[in-house]
Write a protein that holds these residues in place. Structure first.
Motif: not given
Length: 313
Positions: A5-19, A98-106
């Protein structure tokens, strides 16, 4: 809640965040990578990237980076652009810049994910990593089934390709672990055949000190004359070994607004690059990864590619 359940929650949230993808592996010593890393360093394939020699043990064991680490959560964030640079009368920069430095975004996304874990699961200790600490991101992503490491040493994911960033959360929470997938490079050698500086010295072995990305970003000295004429029009980074990879025919444009290029970038011609002032550089690349090369470094690269660099006496 259970590990699943913990793993599912984390993966679901990661998807929500755009990963694009999220995979999990057990935080343990990278036994397979240790001799490979040591050999690569001993053969000086890191060139002037001396930071690669630092923290050898930490690079191979995440438990030395995070006390009580149990899991490495690996995440992929797409950066493949909808619109590529104009090819004609232009110099080229890697698509990731091309865009904003990925370090900040991620980093912001990872902090939000860690915050979510603490809110939803409880007090979990951990750290966020985006390519700026001694973490072997491709090795962890491979272990967690996000792809295989190809002959060009990039992580490649079926149905997606390789135009993405890799990041990690190393946490002291036990999760359900994923397993590696098969290598699908087969007999293909397109990346080896296409590299103009012969940086891919054998399948799965890249001499970093011969790579166009190394020369145009990491190397602070004069560019070596024996490389004259081999850079094409690349002045920051290089995408050749990814552009020719058959798996990248599956790449789809990212949905991350921060990765959209500065509107003026798409309209630059060679003459504009050559006449770039410090002021325009600062405006165009204010939050860009190109700042890593710096104004003088970028001008050096442009002059080299232009063929005006003369061997110093």
């Amino acid at each position: 809640m259970t590990k699943d359940q913990h793993t599912y929650l984390i993966k679901q949230k990661a998807q929500e965040l755009g990963f694009m993808y999220c995979g999990v592996s057990k935080a343990e010593f990278l036994e397979e990578e240790a001799p490979r890393l040591e050999r690569w360093l001993n053969q000086n394939m890191h060139g002037q990237m001396r930071y690669m020699e630092n923290h050898f043990d930490k690079r191979l064991d995440p438990r030395l980076l995070v006390d009580g680490a149990k899991s490495v959560v690996s995440l992929l964030l797409n950066y493949f652009p909808e619109e590529k640079q104009q090819e004609e009368d232009n110099y080229k920069i890697s698509k990731y810049a091309y865009g904003t430095d990925y370090h900040f975004v991620i980093k912001d996304k990872l902090k939000e994910l860690l915050h979510f874990i603490n809110d939803e699961i409880g007090e979990v200790g951990g750290r966020c990593f985006v390519d700026s600490a001694p973490v072997m991101d491709k090795a962890w992503a491979k272990k967690s089934g996000l792809g295989w490491v190809g002959k060009n040493s990039n992580l490649i994911t079926p149905q997606v390709g390789s135009f993405y960033f890799i990041a990690e959360l190393i946490i002291d929470l036990e999760l359900t672990y994923d397993g590696p997938i098969k290598d699908y490079c087969g007999s293909c050698t397109r990346c080896l055949d296409a590299c103009p500086t012969d940086a891919i010295i054998a399948p799965y072995v890249v001499d970093g000190s011969k790579c166009i990305s190394y020369f145009t970003i990491e190397l602070k000295d004069q560019l070596p004359q024996e490389m004259n004429g081999k850079f094409g029009n690349w002045v920051f980074g290089c995408d050749i070994c990814q552009d020719v990879c058959p798996w990248n025919r599956f790449s789809k444009p990212h949905q991350e607004a921060a990765f959209a290029p500065h509107p003026d970038l798409q309209h630059l011609k060679k003459a504009d690059w050559q006449e770039l002032t410090h002021e325009v550089f600062s405006q165009l690349f204010r939050k860009s990864a190109i700042k890593r090369a710096g104004y003088n470094g970028l001008l050096r690269n442009i002059k080299f590619v232009q063929g005006t660099t003369k061997e110093e006496n």
